[in-house]
Design a protein around this motif. Structure first.
Motif, PDB file in Angstrom:
ATOM      1  N   THR A 141      -6.907   1.088  -5.598  1.00 58.91           N
ATOM      2  CA  THR A 141      -6.360   0.602  -4.320  1.00 58.91           C
ATOM      3  C   THR A 141      -5.267  -0.420  -4.607  1.00 58.91           C
ATOM      4  N   ALA A 142      -4.518  -0.779  -3.574  1.00 59.02           N
ATOM      5  CA  ALA A 142      -3.458  -1.778  -3.720  1.00 59.02           C
ATOM      6  C   ALA A 142      -4.027  -3.103  -4.228  1.00 59.02           C
TER       7      ALA A 142
ATOM      8  N   VAL B  53       2.102   1.801  -3.568  1.00 59.13           N
ATOM      9  CA  VAL B  53       1.015   2.235  -4.443  1.00 59.13           C
ATOM     10  C   VAL B  53       0.655   3.699  -4.166  1.00 59.13           C
ATOM     11  N   LYS B  54       0.575   4.048  -2.908  1.00 53.92           N
ATOM     12  CA  LYS B  54       0.241   5.435  -2.549  1.00 53.92           C
ATOM     13  C   LYS B  54       1.276   6.406  -3.102  1.00 53.92           C
ATOM     14  N   ARG B  55       2.552   6.061  -2.927  1.00 54.86           N
ATOM     15  CA  ARG B  55       3.632   6.940  -3.401  1.00 54.86           C
ATOM     16  C   ARG B  55       3.616   7.061  -4.925  1.00 54.86           C
ATOM     17  N   GLU B  56       3.423   5.938  -5.623  1.00 52.23           N
ATOM     18  CA  GLU B  56       3.437   5.981  -7.089  1.00 52.23           C
ATOM     19  C   GLU B  56       2.182   6.654  -7.644  1.00 52.23           C
ATOM     20  N   LYS B  57       1.072   6.564  -6.922  1.00 57.40           N
ATOM     21  CA  LYS B  57      -0.129   7.306  -7.331  1.00 57.40           C
ATOM     22  C   LYS B  57       0.142   8.813  -7.262  1.00 57.40           C
ATOM     23  N   GLN B  58       0.835   9.238  -6.214  1.00 57.28           N
ATOM     24  CA  GLN B  58       1.165  10.668  -6.088  1.00 57.28           C
ATOM     25  C   GLN B  58       2.072  11.118  -7.227  1.00 57.28           C
TER      26      GLN B  58
ATOM     27  N   GLU C  18       0.821  -1.230   0.000  1.00 55.06           N
ATOM     28  CA  GLU C  18       0.000   0.000   0.000  1.00 55.06           C
ATOM     29  C   GLU C  18       0.843   1.264   0.000  1.00 55.06           C
ATOM     30  N   ALA C  19       1.963   1.236   0.701  1.00 58.77           N
ATOM     31  CA  ALA C  19       2.813   2.430   0.759  1.00 58.77           C
ATOM     32  C   ALA C  19       3.401   2.732  -0.625  1.00 58.77           C
TER      33      ALA C  19
ATOM     34  N   LYS D  66      -7.734   8.198  -8.333  1.00 56.04           N
ATOM     35  CA  LYS D  66      -8.157   8.323  -6.933  1.00 56.04           C
ATOM     36  C   LYS D  66      -8.820   7.045  -6.418  1.00 56.04           C
TER      37      LYS D  66
ATOM     38  N   GLU E 107       0.029  11.267 -10.385  1.00 53.12           N
ATOM     39  CA  GLU E 107      -0.842  12.448 -10.322  1.00 53.12           C
ATOM     40  C   GLU E 107      -0.070  13.709 -10.711  1.00 53.12           C
TER      41      GLU E 107
END
Length: 428
Positions: A186-187, A135-140, A132-133, A183, A143
């Motif tokens: 999710t992972a 995925v969150k970082r790569e989504k940012q 999850e960490a 947005k 974006e």
């Protein structure tokens, strides 16, 4: 079109292309996953390459994965996504030192391919989802990439031109995806999409460098075999599109310089007989500093900060880019359209055709001198389904006549004129 002595083998779940050569001191391995461009899932596909090469189950964070690559004499790894006509291609590239240049007998290539396998088929998974960490970082990061396109007004104008020009066609889809979809990812949902890609995409693997064919085939089978895939995924061909009338669109943003971009339909694609003449046409029209667009719009009339053209090989588009002062919009537009008309009328010399041919040949030779460039050319050829040797390819370019170029020009149809300006009216 086959450019070099390339061995192609259909394997279990992938197609292997081997190009043995002693020309390079490194071995380049490129894996290309291809699927039809579709609105649903395009953002997940844009995100996947960046998530995959951040961690694997054997190298569970980016530091450990990068360290493992560095330990193999600085093996390089990169990935990206692109559009080839109506298809979305994800490319994963590795460059590893050729073992024959080393004093020791360490199996560098085998170790590097083990990492390649892990990145593609053994990514870090936690509770049936990606980390999850990560995925969150790569989504940012994605974006930021999507939003930054609006800040690069030339890229943004090109995006909006294609949006309007190919509105009902898959080619209009954005290769980096969409913020509203990003947005929701999710992972777990991204991992589910990954499993579909691994099973259903068409996979081509290219290996170029000083390799033993039998040895690299065995290593490739260990690395890229997909037991649950027949590698027969769908391939979308661009449908012929003839605009009934051209569109003219003016949009307003805060810009220091107006962006005048024009889209034409060439009805010529990679592998077509007219493709060689199209390359020469583009060189004469807007591809080189000696072209009509550069000389007439920029140099002669001083109406543009830049003026150039390029063509899309698998979609049959010709795109013109220019940066102009808003007050010069109408005059610049007229001169650009006049240059196309001049090409249709054969308003260029045999000597200019000869010069353009040599420039095109030099460009192609320069591209093919680079391992990744050669792989890109071969992949283009494979997608087009035609075969030709490199010498014949060069000869076909050199055989293009002025009449061939005029014939190509006559096929080209104006589709969309797009102007991005901060000024009301666009031509005041």
């Amino acid at each position: 079109m086959k450019i070099t002595k390339e061995t192609v083998r259909d394997k279990q779940g992938y197609r292997l292309h081997i190009l043995p050569t002693t020309k390079y001191k490194t071995v380049s391995i490129v894996a290309k996953f291809k699927a039809p461009l579709k609105r649903e899932g395009i953002t997940e596909r844009a995100l996947l390459p960046h998530v995959l090469h951040k961690a694997t189950n054997n190298h569970p964070n980016v530091r450990l994965l990068q360290s493992a690559l560095e330990d193999l004499y600085g093996t390089g790894f990169s990935s990206d996504g692109s559009k080839k006509g109506e298809n979305h291609v994800l490319s994963f590239r590795m460059e590893v030192v050729n073992e024959s240049y080393l004093n020791e007998s360490e199996p560098i290539l085998e170790k590097a391919l083990n990492i390649f396998h892990d990145v593609l088929f053994n990514p870090k998974v936690v509770d049936n989802g990606f980390d999850e960490a990560i995925v969150k970082r790569e989504k940012q990061t994605l974006e930021q990439k999507i939003t930054s396109i609006k800040d690069d007004k030339m890229s943004y104008a090109n995006l909006r031109l294609i949006d309007n020009m190919c509105e009902e066609e898959p080619y209009s889809l954005h290769v980096h995806g969409y913020l509203e979809d990003l947005k929701k990812i999710t992972a777990k949902s991204l991992y589910e999409h990954y499993l579909g890609m691994i099973e259903n995409d068409v996979l081509d693997v290219y290996v170029i460098g000083g390799v033993d064919e039998a040895g690299i085939e065995a290593l490739s089978d260990q690395t890229f075999t997909r037991v649950n895939s027949d590698n027969q995924g769908e391939h979308l061909e661009s449908e012929p599109f003839h605009p009934t009338e051209s569109k003219e669109i003016v949009e307003r943003e805060e810009v220091n310089q107006g962006k005048l971009h024009i889209g034409y339909r060439t009805h010529i694609k990679f592998g077509d007989d007219d493709y060689y003449a199209l390359q020469i046409f583009n060189g004469l029209f807007g591809g080189f500093p000696s072209s009509k667009l550069f000389m007439n719009v920029r140099e002669k009339h001083s109406l543009a900060y830049y003026a150039a053209s390029r063509f899309e090989s698998h979609k049959g588009l010709l795109l013109v880019f220019s940066g102009v002062d808003p007050k010069d919009y109408n005059q610049a537009k007229s001169i650009i359209l006049d240059q196309m008309e001049a090409m249709k009328q054969g308003d260029f010399s045999d000597e200019q055709v000869t010069d353009a041919k040599e420039q095109v040949v030099n460009q192609l030779q320069e591209t093919m001198d680079n391992a990744n460039g050669l792989i890109e050319v071969l992949y283009h050829q494979m997608l087009s389904g035609s075969t030709i040797q490199s010498e014949e390819l060069m000869e076909n370019i050199r055989n293009v006549t002025k009449e061939d170029v005029v014939k190509v020009a006559e096929k080209i149809e104006l589709d969309t004129i797009y102007f991005l300006t901060s000024q009301e009216g666009g031509d005041e």
